[in-house]
Motif scaffolding. Structure first.
Motif: not given
Length: 252
Positions: A33, A109, A169, A172, A176, A185, A189-190
């Motif tokens: 993260n 997310w 990761t 995510y 993504a 997440v 990361q966002v």
């Protein structure tokens, strides 16, 4: 004046020699993260100290196993506070070197703008096929996601839709790429420079999961070496703290 120039140049080289001689590398195991902020911090650390941080990113649980199996890491930046404490207790880390460098935040997310509402009600509607998260057995953010679903009483209904990433990761990446319509997440990361970078997000209330206190610790292989100790000191400094906060983390 022209005659003095070579002398001044030579003096500059001599003065630089002690700094170059002291510059070293430090092998750092970094919770997934913290990838983006640590890449930035490492670049500034090298500019400011001359030391180079060699970074490996992954799940905290896997790093714990690797350290116990003799991996050459000198510093661990964990995604929790339990793993560094355990390494200290087992005498695999230097006693008294542990400290909290960041407090992480969990978010729901989607890569699709407008898909996630600001109350997370998209979860209870259930009109999605897959929900990604990090493996709760090895990743603290995965544990936090499971805790959240448990407190919302949604775990039984959503269990068949869960897709587990090896680390945060990979969780995510599933979201993504659209392989999962939603993903639990890390905010980092966002989020960058104080704003959402893409998609739509629900910041999971802190009351739904245990605090994600991320601790750093000096491992035995880094003991009495200048670069590992310099990195830990640098993480406590103003420049590193500003970078950490810019990715949405709280500071202790």
């Amino acid at each position: 004046m022209l005659q003095k120039t070579p002398m001044l140049a030579a003096l500059a080289v001599v003065l630089a020699l002690p700094t170059l001689a002291q510059a070293d590398e430090v092998a750092v195991a970094v919770a997934a993260n913290f990838t983006a902020p640590m890449q930035k911090i490492a670049a500034e650390f090298e500019k400011d100290t001359g030391h180079k941080a060699m970074l490996a990113f992954g799940a905290t649980g896997k790093f714990y196993a690797q350290i116990n199996n003799g991996a050459p890491f000198e510093v661990l930046l964990s995604a929790d506070d339990e793993t560094p404490a355990k390494l200290e207790k087992e005498q695999a880390a230097v006693a008294g070197s542990r400290f909290t460098y960041a407090i992480g935040k969990l978010v729901l997310w989607s890569a699709k703008p407008g898909y996630v509402d600001d109350k997370g009600e998209v979860l209870s509607k259930g009109d999605f096929t897959h929900l990604s998260m990090a493996n709760p057995k090895t990743a603290p953010y995965g544990q936090a996601a499971m805790e959240t679903l448990g407190k919302l009483k949604l775990l039984p209904a959503l269990q068949p839709k869960l897709v587990l990433g090896e680390n945060i990761t990979q969780a995510y990446q599933f979201a993504a790429t659209g392989n999962a319509q939603l993903g639990f997440v890390a905010l980092s990361q966002v989020y960058a420079d104080g704003k959402l970078t893409s998609g739509s997000v629900w910041r999971v209330p802190a009351s739904l999961y245990s605090p994600i206190r991320q601790d750093a610790v000096l491992l035995n292989k880094g003991q009495n070496k200048p670069a590992p100790q310099a990195l830990l000191t640098y993480l406590k400094g103003a420049k590193a703290k500003a970078i950490i906060q810019s990715y949405g983390y709280d500071l202790p």
